[in-house]
Design a protein around this motif. Structure first.
Motif, PDB file in Angstrom:
ATOM      1  N   PRO A 340       0.836  -1.219   0.000  1.00  0.00           N
ATOM      2  CA  PRO A 340       0.000   0.000   0.000  1.00  0.00           C
ATOM      3  C   PRO A 340       0.866   1.263   0.000  1.00  0.00           C
ATOM      4  O   PRO A 340       2.030   1.217   0.385  1.00  0.00           O
ATOM      5  N   PRO A 341       0.301   2.391  -0.403  1.00  0.00           N
ATOM      6  CA  PRO A 341       1.087   3.628  -0.447  1.00  0.00           C
ATOM      7  C   PRO A 341       1.419   4.131   0.952  1.00  0.00           C
ATOM      8  O   PRO A 341       0.756   3.806   1.928  1.00  0.00           O
ATOM      9  N   LEU A 342       2.465   4.947   1.016  1.00  0.00           N
ATOM     10  CA  LEU A 342       2.866   5.577   2.279  1.00  0.00           C
ATOM     11  C   LEU A 342       2.341   7.003   2.335  1.00  0.00           C
ATOM     12  O   LEU A 342       2.221   7.673   1.304  1.00  0.00           O
ATOM     13  N   GLY A 343       2.058   7.456   3.535  1.00  0.00           N
ATOM     14  CA  GLY A 343       1.588   8.830   3.738  1.00  0.00           C
ATOM     15  C   GLY A 343       1.999   9.313   5.109  1.00  0.00           C
ATOM     16  O   GLY A 343       2.687   8.617   5.868  1.00  0.00           O
ATOM     17  N   ILE A 344       1.576  10.528   5.447  1.00  0.00           N
ATOM     18  CA  ILE A 344       1.917  11.097   6.745  1.00  0.00           C
ATOM     19  C   ILE A 344       0.667  11.136   7.620  1.00  0.00           C
ATOM     20  O   ILE A 344      -0.459  11.176   7.119  1.00  0.00           O
ATOM     21  N   ALA A 345       0.894  11.140   8.933  1.00  0.00           N
ATOM     22  CA  ALA A 345      -0.205  11.101   9.891  1.00  0.00           C
ATOM     23  C   ALA A 345      -0.930  12.443   9.937  1.00  0.00           C
ATOM     24  O   ALA A 345      -0.337  13.508   9.759  1.00  0.00           O
ATOM     25  N   PHE A 346      -2.233  12.371  10.206  1.00  0.00           N
ATOM     26  CA  PHE A 346      -3.025  13.582  10.396  1.00  0.00           C
ATOM     27  C   PHE A 346      -2.664  14.206  11.746  1.00  0.00           C
ATOM     28  O   PHE A 346      -2.511  13.517  12.750  1.00  0.00           O
ATOM     29  N   THR A 347      -2.512  15.532  11.779  1.00  0.00           N
ATOM     30  CA  THR A 347      -2.079  16.221  12.992  1.00  0.00           C
ATOM     31  C   THR A 347      -2.973  17.423  13.268  1.00  0.00           C
ATOM     32  O   THR A 347      -3.525  18.037  12.347  1.00  0.00           O
ATOM     33  N   THR A 348      -3.097  17.726  14.561  1.00  0.00           N
ATOM     34  CA  THR A 348      -3.750  18.958  15.010  1.00  0.00           C
ATOM     35  C   THR A 348      -2.984  19.498  16.196  1.00  0.00           C
ATOM     36  O   THR A 348      -2.591  18.734  17.091  1.00  0.00           O
ATOM     37  N   ASP A 349      -2.748  20.797  16.218  1.00  0.00           N
ATOM     38  CA  ASP A 349      -2.087  21.419  17.365  1.00  0.00           C
ATOM     39  C   ASP A 349      -2.972  21.299  18.594  1.00  0.00           C
ATOM     40  O   ASP A 349      -4.190  21.495  18.522  1.00  0.00           O
ATOM     41  N   GLY A 350      -2.356  20.955  19.718  1.00  0.00           N
ATOM     42  CA  GLY A 350      -3.113  20.770  20.941  1.00  0.00           C
ATOM     43  C   GLY A 350      -3.574  19.339  21.149  1.00  0.00           C
ATOM     44  O   GLY A 350      -4.262  19.065  22.127  1.00  0.00           O
ATOM     45  N   GLU A 351      -3.186  18.415  20.250  1.00  0.00           N
ATOM     46  CA  GLU A 351      -3.591  17.020  20.419  1.00  0.00           C
ATOM     47  C   GLU A 351      -2.780  16.353  21.520  1.00  0.00           C
ATOM     48  O   GLU A 351      -1.725  16.840  21.926  1.00  0.00           O
ATOM     49  N   LEU A 352      -3.260  15.217  21.983  1.00  0.00           N
ATOM     50  CA  LEU A 352      -2.583  14.458  23.024  1.00  0.00           C
ATOM     51  C   LEU A 352      -1.314  13.835  22.450  1.00  0.00           C
ATOM     52  O   LEU A 352      -1.324  13.226  21.386  1.00  0.00           O
TER      53      LEU A 352
END
Length: 441
Positions: A340-352
């Protein structure tokens, strides 16, 4: 102590005592027995007052000398005087007993001083050994880290050499097949319908290694370049992180469009045993140089220019790091050819903060539970973490939407691309797909 001594001098008690003694001596034979006894009691009372003042001065002087200072003087002069001047009325205690007690007390004090000296020496030796052990431990840790770095470098070089050799073999095989008979796109793909599957593992390892190189080399180069114009390290790291995420997004979009165009072109003439999807993917893997990376760079810079979290001084533009964006776009595009293809993780500032997904930066608060901002994304394969990212954590620094705008005190300007410029960049050349897959003559 000095105040008590000065008060004793100012009262001239000894002079008064001497005068009363001389007066009593002159009148001794004239006075009656009661008068002489009264004079004697008066002198004893006056003498006791003087002794009380002197004992006070003795106590204050001894306390100013510390724990052990003055001990020898008190033992050699004061204690013998006490033993000879005061008599004990109890029949069971003699002068010899007093001397024995004083001797035992002196011996105990001497033992205590010796024990204190030995204890202090032992504490100094233990502290020295502890410091030496800590230095040795630091040296061992540093040597271990160097060995790990050398091992990683050797593995990367070995993998690169293996991949380069494999690519050369594939290229020579294609050249040999090309010399035997005229080939078009369909005949070339028919000789190796599953080449993308055969090289998937090697391409996966090479792209993961390249992603780590982007973090260790190109990211730092872009960071040093931006620091010439932006003093705020947090703003610089945010710019690089957003550029990376936007580059992955733009590369994914470009890959989908590129794949649709190739599929549309090959679909009418495809009559081979392998599936159409395999043929399309094999062509994209072999012709990644046809990827219009400049168009993706323009999209990334356009998105960054309207992002409220980041800003640059008015005299510079995000095109300053276009070389870094180009490298990330190429790696991200190549990662879409994997299965499967590679990608980057979804991020949000202030996450745990997730220790499995990110490392904390060196200046982070290692007890803070929330992410203030991200420095590098984590590489993912579906839900599996392939390579950790990096994040900055700090207690009491919760993220707010206006924080990114308030970090920069320098004036900014709008960097939105004009319609004419966008049209020019997209219409500078005809589609590379149709040009490259036309039959040779």
């Amino acid at each position: 102590m000095a105040d008590t001594l000065r008060r004793l001098v100012n009262t001239t008690t000894y002079k008064l005592l001497q005068n009363k003694l001389e007066s009593w001596y002159r009148e001794y034979h004239i006075n009656s027995c009661d008068q002489n006894l009264n004079r004697c009691c008066e002198l004893i009372e006056l003498t006791s007052k003087v002794q009380g003042e002197l004992f006070t001065i003795l106590s204050l002087t001894a306390s100013e000398g510390g724990v052990y200072s003055g001990v020898d003087t008190i033992k050699s002069r004061f204690l013998p005087w006490l033993g000879s001047s005061f008599t004990v009325l109890t029949s069971g205690v003699t002068s010899d007993t007093s001397l024995t007690l004083m001797k035992e007390s002196a011996e105990k004090d001497q033992k205590l001083r010796e024990q204190a000296t030995v204890h202090e020496k032992e504490m100094i030796e233990l502290e020295t050994e502890l410091n030496t052990t800590r230095r040795q431990l630091g040296t061992v840790k540093q040597e271990l880290a160097e060995v790990h770095m050398e091992l990683d470098d050797t593995q990367n070089k070995s993998a690169a050499t293996f991949l380069a050799t494999e690519d050369e073999i594939i290229q020579l095989r294609a050249e040999i097949l090309g010399r035997r008979s005229p080939i078009s796109f369909s005949s070339l793909t028919s000789h190796s319908p599953t080449s993308s599957k055969l090289t998937s593992a090697s391409r996966h390892a090479r792209l993961v290694s390249r992603f780590n190189d982007l973090y260790a080399n190109e990211r730092l180069n872009a960071q040093n370049l931006l620091r010439r114009y932006v003093d705020d390290l947090e703003m610089v790291q945010k710019i690089i992180f957003i550029a990376t995420t936007e580059a992955f997004q733009a590369a994914k979009m470009a890959f989908r469009q590129f794949k649709l165009r190739v599929r549309k072109t090959l679909s009418p003439s495809h009559h081979r045993p392998e599936s159409l999807d395999e043929a399309v993917m094999d062509y994209i893997i072999r012709n990644q140089d046809l990827y219009d990376v400049q168009s993706s760079i323009d999209d990334v810079i356009r998105s960054m220019s309207i992002n409220p979290k980041i800003s640059l001084p008015s005299e510079v533009d995000f095109i300053l790091i276009s070389s870094f964006i180009r490298d990330v776009c190429r790696v991200a595009f190549a990662m879409q050819t994997l299965e499967p293809p590679l990608g980057i993780a979804f991020t949000t500032d202030g996450e745990l903060f997730n220790e499995k997904k990110y490392r904390r930066s060196y200046d982070s608060d290692f007890t803070a539970p929330l992410v203030v901002y991200h420095i590098w994304p984590a590489l993912m394969e579906n839900d599996t973490i392939i390579a950790k990212g990096e994040a900055f954590t700090k207690r009491g620094a919760l993220w707010s939407p206006s924080k990114g705008r308030s970090r920069s005190s320098s004036p900014t300007r709008s960097r939105s691309t004009s319609p004419a410029r966008a049209l020019t960049s997209r219409s500078r050349s005809p589609s590379p797909i149709r040009r490259s897959i036309s039959p040779r003559r």
